[in-house]
Scaffold this motif. Structure first.
Motif, PDB file in Angstrom:
ATOM      1  N   LEU A  84       0.788  -1.230   0.000  1.00 19.62           N
ATOM      2  CA  LEU A  84       0.000   0.000   0.000  1.00 19.62           C
ATOM      3  C   LEU A  84       0.821   1.281   0.000  1.00 19.62           C
ATOM      4  O   LEU A  84       0.323   2.325  -0.432  1.00 19.62           O
ATOM      5  N   VAL A  85       2.046   1.234   0.524  1.00 23.47           N
ATOM      6  CA  VAL A  85       2.817   2.467   0.654  1.00 23.47           C
ATOM      7  C   VAL A  85       4.270   2.242   0.248  1.00 23.47           C
ATOM      8  O   VAL A  85       4.786   1.119   0.289  1.00 23.47           O
ATOM      9  N   GLU A  86       4.912   3.330  -0.120  1.00 25.45           N
ATOM     10  CA  GLU A  86       6.363   3.380  -0.266  1.00 25.45           C
ATOM     11  C   GLU A  86       6.841   4.648   0.432  1.00 25.45           C
ATOM     12  O   GLU A  86       6.314   5.732   0.171  1.00 25.45           O
ATOM     13  N   VAL A  87       7.796   4.502   1.334  1.00 24.59           N
ATOM     14  CA  VAL A  87       8.342   5.645   2.065  1.00 24.59           C
ATOM     15  C   VAL A  87       9.848   5.676   1.823  1.00 24.59           C
ATOM     16  O   VAL A  87      10.531   4.660   1.987  1.00 24.59           O
ATOM     17  N   VAL A  88      10.362   6.828   1.421  1.00 23.46           N
ATOM     18  CA  VAL A  88      11.777   6.960   1.134  1.00 23.46           C
ATOM     19  C   VAL A  88      12.335   8.196   1.829  1.00 23.46           C
ATOM     20  O   VAL A  88      11.641   9.194   2.006  1.00 23.46           O
ATOM     21  N   ARG A  89      13.591   8.087   2.237  1.00 26.39           N
ATOM     22  CA  ARG A  89      14.303   9.238   2.797  1.00 26.39           C
ATOM     23  C   ARG A  89      15.069   9.898   1.658  1.00 26.39           C
ATOM     24  O   ARG A  89      16.059   9.366   1.163  1.00 26.39           O
TER      25      ARG A  89
ATOM     26  N   VAL B 247      11.779  14.885  -4.986  1.00 27.31           N
ATOM     27  CA  VAL B 247      10.402  14.426  -5.172  1.00 27.31           C
ATOM     28  C   VAL B 247       9.934  14.864  -6.548  1.00 27.31           C
ATOM     29  O   VAL B 247      10.426  15.851  -7.105  1.00 27.31           O
ATOM     30  N   PRO B 248       8.982  14.142  -7.114  1.00 27.44           N
ATOM     31  CA  PRO B 248       8.525  14.482  -8.473  1.00 27.44           C
ATOM     32  C   PRO B 248       7.715  15.773  -8.509  1.00 27.44           C
ATOM     33  O   PRO B 248       7.103  16.175  -7.509  1.00 27.44           O
ATOM     34  N   ILE B 249       7.696  16.400  -9.638  1.00 24.34           N
ATOM     35  CA  ILE B 249       6.859  17.578  -9.839  1.00 24.34           C
ATOM     36  C   ILE B 249       5.396  17.168  -9.663  1.00 24.34           C
ATOM     37  O   ILE B 249       4.976  16.115 -10.154  1.00 24.34           O
ATOM     38  N   GLY B 250       4.669  17.966  -8.954  1.00 24.80           N
ATOM     39  CA  GLY B 250       3.262  17.662  -8.726  1.00 24.80           C
ATOM     40  C   GLY B 250       2.989  17.002  -7.388  1.00 24.80           C
ATOM     41  O   GLY B 250       1.823  16.825  -7.004  1.00 24.80           O
ATOM     42  N   ALA B 251       4.036  16.606  -6.667  1.00 28.23           N
ATOM     43  CA  ALA B 251       3.833  16.028  -5.336  1.00 28.23           C
ATOM     44  C   ALA B 251       3.240  17.077  -4.402  1.00 28.23           C
ATOM     45  O   ALA B 251       3.538  18.269  -4.512  1.00 28.23           O
ATOM     46  N   ILE B 252       2.394  16.625  -3.498  1.00 33.05           N
ATOM     47  CA  ILE B 252       1.814  17.509  -2.496  1.00 33.05           C
ATOM     48  C   ILE B 252       2.808  17.647  -1.351  1.00 33.05           C
ATOM     49  O   ILE B 252       3.301  16.649  -0.821  1.00 33.05           O
ATOM     50  N   ARG B 253       3.102  18.874  -0.975  1.00 35.58           N
ATOM     51  CA  ARG B 253       4.098  19.132   0.063  1.00 35.58           C
ATOM     52  C   ARG B 253       3.435  19.672   1.324  1.00 35.58           C
ATOM     53  O   ARG B 253       2.529  20.502   1.257  1.00 35.58           O
TER      54      ARG B 253
ATOM     55  N   ASP C 141      -2.434   2.130  -6.810  1.00 38.65           N
ATOM     56  CA  ASP C 141      -3.010   1.885  -5.489  1.00 38.65           C
ATOM     57  C   ASP C 141      -2.017   2.122  -4.356  1.00 38.65           C
ATOM     58  O   ASP C 141      -2.251   1.705  -3.225  1.00 38.65           O
ATOM     59  N   ARG C 142      -0.901   2.780  -4.640  1.00 39.79           N
ATOM     60  CA  ARG C 142       0.123   2.957  -3.613  1.00 39.79           C
ATOM     61  C   ARG C 142       0.305   4.439  -3.306  1.00 39.79           C
ATOM     62  O   ARG C 142       0.262   5.299  -4.181  1.00 39.79           O
ATOM     63  N   VAL C 143       0.501   4.730  -2.004  1.00 41.71           N
ATOM     64  CA  VAL C 143       0.832   6.087  -1.565  1.00 41.71           C
ATOM     65  C   VAL C 143       2.347   6.167  -1.409  1.00 41.71           C
ATOM     66  O   VAL C 143       2.962   5.311  -0.747  1.00 41.71           O
TER      67      VAL C 143
ATOM     68  N   GLU D 175      -5.110   1.772   8.893  1.00 40.00           N
ATOM     69  CA  GLU D 175      -4.106   0.872   8.318  1.00 40.00           C
ATOM     70  C   GLU D 175      -3.056   1.662   7.536  1.00 40.00           C
ATOM     71  O   GLU D 175      -1.856   1.410   7.663  1.00 40.00           O
ATOM     72  N   LEU D 176      -3.501   2.620   6.748  1.00 44.01           N
ATOM     73  CA  LEU D 176      -2.561   3.453   6.003  1.00 44.01           C
ATOM     74  C   LEU D 176      -1.685   4.244   6.968  1.00 44.01           C
ATOM     75  O   LEU D 176      -0.472   4.384   6.750  1.00 44.01           O
ATOM     76  N   PHE D 177      -2.274   4.744   8.036  1.00 43.95           N
ATOM     77  CA  PHE D 177      -1.523   5.487   9.052  1.00 43.95           C
ATOM     78  C   PHE D 177      -0.406   4.615   9.625  1.00 43.95           C
ATOM     79  O   PHE D 177       0.753   5.044   9.723  1.00 43.95           O
ATOM     80  N   GLU D 178      -0.720   3.378  10.001  1.00 49.44           N
ATOM     81  CA  GLU D 178       0.272   2.484  10.598  1.00 49.44           C
ATOM     82  C   GLU D 178       1.389   2.144   9.616  1.00 49.44           C
ATOM     83  O   GLU D 178       2.559   2.064   9.998  1.00 49.44           O
ATOM     84  N   ARG D 179       1.035   1.964   8.357  1.00 49.93           N
ATOM     85  CA  ARG D 179       2.048   1.619   7.361  1.00 49.93           C
ATOM     86  C   ARG D 179       2.985   2.792   7.079  1.00 49.93           C
ATOM     87  O   ARG D 179       4.196   2.612   6.900  1.00 49.93           O
TER      88      ARG D 179
END
Length: 301
Positions: free
Chosen positions: A21-26, A30-36, A47-49, A82-86
């Motif tokens: 469901l998610v990908e988190v990176v340090r 970030v791509p153009i258009g990402a919400i900051r 289907d992935r955040v 669930e999204l919060f925990e991930r």
């Protein structure tokens, strides 16, 4: 619909975490258009955040929960416990080059912060930490943990619904602590990290309403901010199980909210009257009081 695999807190690559469901990176890129937001950037792809951050090591503690809730969930950008925990898992795992080192950093920062907060006199002002005080922050939990420890007599203690196990770790130098939770991976993580922090605790994987231990196995049984996550019938079964397991005392703490906080997985609200009704139904001696939320203390007759 395919269900997402359970969260594995010890899975990840250097500086990154990815699941169904998610990908988190340090990263700072970030791509153009990402919400900051102030602390994050995020975007969706199928289907992935995707969440990007560049948080320093000293900010990797449980106050991330308040940060994620305030910047991503309260404005309505994202929703669901669930999204919060991930995302929380991803933020921690991506903070170091290997997952166990990341979790050790997270736990050590959290316990150091709790030690600082609980050493302050009750009611003392605290300095700002990661922004304003929000529900679920360490400054919010510190008086709960301190008060709970003051309600426990010397002996063995079982904590139900321990989640990360912060209270069990906090109290391990005063009581013989056992931490339990339904999430097998979270309990195993706690068992791995506790020795690295110099804490000795036992762990049990179980539903809080069905603990695989004999009657009166522990002097005290506690459930700190657990019942608000459970439907009423399940919560009642947990209190009954606590009475079965406790030789002397049961301690329950709940938040007082106007509405359940969905991001944290809350499904019901409590009032003093709710706690009194539970107390009367228990058949034990009881007290109900308020201190940073509601408290129910049951003593075996």
């Amino acid at each position: 619909m395919t269900l997402a695999a359970p969260i594995d807190p010890l899975a990840g690559a250097p500086g990154a975490y990815r699941d169904d469901l998610v990908e988190v990176v340090r990263t700072r890129h970030v791509p153009i258009g990402a919400i900051r937001t102030d602390s994050f950037a995020f975007w969706t792809d199928h289907d992935r955040v995707h969440l990007a951050h560049d948080l320093p090591a000293e900010r990797i503690d449980n106050d991330l929960a308040g940060l994620v809730a305030a910047e991503l969930f309260a404005p309505g950008w994202l929703e669901g416990s669930e999204l919060f925990e991930r995302l929380m898992t991803g933020l921690v795992v991506s903070a170091a080059d290997d997952p166990l080192s990341a979790w050790t950093l997270f736990y050590r920062n959290t316990m150091d912060r709790l030690a600082q907060l609980t050493s302050l006199r009750p009611g003392a002002a605290t300095e700002p930490h990661h922004g304003a005080l929000v529900e679920g922050s360490l400054a919010g939990y510190a008086p709960v943990y301190r008060h709970a420890a003051g309600l426990i007599e010397p002996g063995s203690v079982l904590e139900l619904g321990s989640c990360f196990g912060f209270f069990s770790l906090f109290a391990a130098d005063r009581f013989a602590m056992t931490a339990s939770d339904l999430s097998a991976n979270t309990v195993r993580l706690l068992g791995r990290v506790a020795p690295l922090l110099g804490r000795r605790i036992e762990t049990v994987i179980c539903d809080a309403a069905r603990v695989p231990r004999p009657d009166t196995s522990y002097d005290t049984v506690v459930a700190l901010h657990l019942l608000e996550h459970l439907p009423a019938e399940h919560g009642a079964a947990v209190v009954t199980e606590m009475q079965r397991l406790a030789r002397r005392r049961v301690v329950v703490a709940v938040p007082f909210e106007d509405e359940p906080t969905a991001a944290y997985g809350h499904v019901r609200v409590f009032t003093a009257r709710t706690l009194i009704e539970i107390a009367i139904a228990s058949g034990w001696s009881w007290t109900v009081h308020e201190h940073h939320g509601g408290w129910l203390v049951l003593d075996r007759p």
